[in-house]
Design an enzyme around this catalytic site. Structure first.
Site, PDB file in Angstrom:
ATOM      1  N   PRO A 274       0.834  -1.204   0.000  1.00  0.00           N
ATOM      2  CA  PRO A 274       0.000   0.000   0.000  1.00  0.00           C
ATOM      3  C   PRO A 274       0.868   1.252   0.000  1.00  0.00           C
ATOM      4  O   PRO A 274       1.905   1.317   0.666  1.00  0.00           O
ATOM      5  CB  PRO A 274      -0.793  -0.120   1.300  1.00  0.00           C
ATOM      6  CG  PRO A 274       0.133  -0.871   2.207  1.00  0.00           C
ATOM      7  CD  PRO A 274       0.849  -1.862   1.315  1.00  0.00           C
ATOM      8  N   ARG A 276      -0.630   4.932  -1.581  1.00  0.00           N
ATOM      9  CA  ARG A 276      -1.635   5.996  -1.525  1.00  0.00           C
ATOM     10  C   ARG A 276      -2.571   5.815  -0.332  1.00  0.00           C
ATOM     11  O   ARG A 276      -2.934   6.789   0.337  1.00  0.00           O
ATOM     12  CB  ARG A 276      -2.443   5.955  -2.831  1.00  0.00           C
ATOM     13  CG  ARG A 276      -3.430   7.086  -2.998  1.00  0.00           C
ATOM     14  CD  ARG A 276      -4.396   6.802  -4.142  1.00  0.00           C
ATOM     15  NE  ARG A 276      -3.746   6.300  -5.330  1.00  0.00           N
ATOM     16  CZ  ARG A 276      -3.357   7.045  -6.355  1.00  0.00           C
ATOM     17  NH1 ARG A 276      -3.539   8.353  -6.322  1.00  0.00           N
ATOM     18  NH2 ARG A 276      -2.792   6.494  -7.415  1.00  0.00           N
ATOM     19  N   TYR A 316      -3.547  13.476 -14.586  1.00  0.00           N
ATOM     20  CA  TYR A 316      -4.560  12.419 -14.482  1.00  0.00           C
ATOM     21  C   TYR A 316      -5.986  12.946 -14.461  1.00  0.00           C
ATOM     22  O   TYR A 316      -6.908  12.159 -14.238  1.00  0.00           O
ATOM     23  CB  TYR A 316      -4.368  11.620 -13.187  1.00  0.00           C
ATOM     24  CG  TYR A 316      -3.011  11.007 -12.988  1.00  0.00           C
ATOM     25  CD1 TYR A 316      -2.460  10.126 -13.904  1.00  0.00           C
ATOM     26  CD2 TYR A 316      -2.268  11.298 -11.850  1.00  0.00           C
ATOM     27  CE1 TYR A 316      -1.216   9.558 -13.706  1.00  0.00           C
ATOM     28  CE2 TYR A 316      -1.019  10.730 -11.634  1.00  0.00           C
ATOM     29  CZ  TYR A 316      -0.497   9.862 -12.573  1.00  0.00           C
ATOM     30  OH  TYR A 316       0.730   9.302 -12.368  1.00  0.00           O
ATOM     31  N   CYS A 344       2.670  29.260 -16.858  1.00  0.00           N
ATOM     32  CA  CYS A 344       2.191  29.659 -18.189  1.00  0.00           C
ATOM     33  C   CYS A 344       1.792  28.440 -19.020  1.00  0.00           C
ATOM     34  O   CYS A 344       2.385  28.134 -20.064  1.00  0.00           O
ATOM     35  CB  CYS A 344       3.260  30.466 -18.910  1.00  0.00           C
ATOM     36  SG  CYS A 344       3.578  32.061 -18.121  1.00  0.00           S
TER      37      CYS A 344
END
Length: 419
Positions: A274, A276, A316, A344
């Protein structure tokens, strides 16, 4: 659950007002909560109580030494994908025999470092890789413990850029070639086959793809044992999602039930990776409003954080909930705005048509669920220094990565003698 909540009319990290931290370190900055890191790791680990399981934190999600050290003290192992991550894990105190080395492009010098350190396992992703690993191990007089990462051709039903378990993805060895590949690897010197590895993607919010992949792995273990291979480790990867947009993913407890039911009584050590899930909701990115600009058709909230600080929305289309640091008053209502950064690029947009409480220049906002794939993916695009990282522990905090001075960035460039 996390430990970022409103108290006394403003957003706190555990027992500290984020606005007070902002005064000391400046904006933008990342802030992580020790209590949330500990809770998430413990909840995930508890899902495998009584089983022979090792939780190897995926260092790529957040590689700050203080974060890794916090998890190491809880008993975490590490899943690494580079020499740098391996060195970070060892520096943070994770024992080498609790480290697995993944990744499709390991180089010989990285293999050598890992072999000399005595890591638990190489998760090998191709035939050329295992041949190189054999050569390196033989030259060093060592034996490399390996598991092949198999590609089960399972659709994880996640974003195309973070799907890893389909036949079209670059990861792992083809399912239909597994018997031959294991058979050939067993003849190589310096190689010890000990396991099977699978990882089908990231940010999964459905248990069915996991179950499909795990059941295929179980069948594969039975098959490989019949073919004479001693399989003692099964690495089931990571990928369980977090609630970025309010979608509630399965609980670790339910994920654990699926994994344990699939693996049954195989008599192996289960490895989980694991990343995230542990750090995502344990971090926020705090930013200051520079301007509020009324365009011809849209109102823009322009922040001092940019896509180079948090790339997920641009790369994403990742969603991050945005809170104002000052607790909103219902009487103030909301307005529809685009939240953007100063870089920019039109892609430097965090949110379009987002309903937010009214804000003005100088106000602070926090991007939630920013602890994973935030600071680690940051860059110095537009010659913007990397932002500082802060770790909170109760009513105390420490800067765990400082903001570099612009002079330091400029000194990294070297002019040739003809200039």
């Amino acid at each position: 659950m996390d430990h970022f909540n409103y108290q006394n009319g403003e957003l706190y990290a555990e027992n500290l007002p984020l606005a007070e931290i902002a005064k000391e370190v400046g904006t933008p900055f990342y802030c992580y909560s020790t209590a949330t890191l500990e809770r998430h790791f413990n909840v995930f680990s508890k899902a495998f109580d009584g089983a022979n399981a090792l939780v190897c934190y995926a260092v790529k999600a957040n590689s700050n030494l203080a974060v890794i050290k916090t998890l190491a003290k809880l008993g975490a192992g590490a899943d690494v994908v580079s020499e740098g991550e391996l060195r970070r894990a060892l520096e943070a105190g994770i024992p080498a025999n609790k480290i697995v080395f993944s990744g499709v492009g390991k180089k010989p010098h990285e293999m050598e470092l890992a072999l000399n350190a005595g890591i638990l396992q190489f998760n090998v992703e191709s035939e050329p890789e295992v041949r190189v690993l054999s050569e390196v191990a033989t030259r060093l007089g060592k034996v490399a413990p390996i598991a092949f990462r198999v590609n089960p051709d399972v659709d994880a039903k996640t974003h195309a850029k973070i799907s890893t378990g389909k036949a079209e993805n670059k990861f792992g060895v083809p399912w239909q070639d597994v018997s031959r590949i294991y058979g050939e690897a067993a003849t190589l010197p310096g190689i010890k086959i000990q396991g099977v590895d699978v990882h089908i993607g990231s940010q999964l919010t459905d248990l069915d793809p996991f179950n499909n992949a795990f059941m295929r792995v179980r069948e594969l273990v039975d098959q490989l044992r019949k073919e004479g291979h001693e399989i003692t480790q099964v690495d089931l990867g990571g990928g369980l999602g977090i609630p970025y947009d309010g979608t509630i993913p399965p609980a670790p407890e339910n994920y654990g039930q699926v994994a344990l039911q699939a693996m049954g009584n195989l008599g192996v050590q289960l490895i989980f990776e694991p990343g995230r899930l542990i750090v995502g909701n344990a971090g926020v990115l705090v930013s200051e409003v520079i301007y509020v600009k009324q365009g011809a058709e849209r109102k823009f909230v322009i922040l001092d954080a940019a896509m180079n600080d948090l790339i997920r929305p641009a790369m994403y289309d990742g969603y991050h909930h945005i809170d104002t640091i000052r607790q909103p008053n219902e009487a103030d209502g909301t307005e529809m705005v685009d939240v953007v950064g100063p870089v920019c690029e039109t892609g430097d947009t965090f949110a379009k048509g987002r309903e937010l409480p009214p804000v003005s220049a100088g106000d602070l906002v926090a991007f939630r669920s920013a602890g994973a794939y935030g600071a680690v993916m940051a860059s110095t695009y537009n010659t913007r220094p990397l932002v500082p990282e802060v770790l909170v522990n109760g009513d105390d905090f420490a800067v765990i990565r400082e903001r570099p001075a612009l002079e330091e960035l400029l000194k990294q460039d070297k002019l040739p003698e003809w200039l």
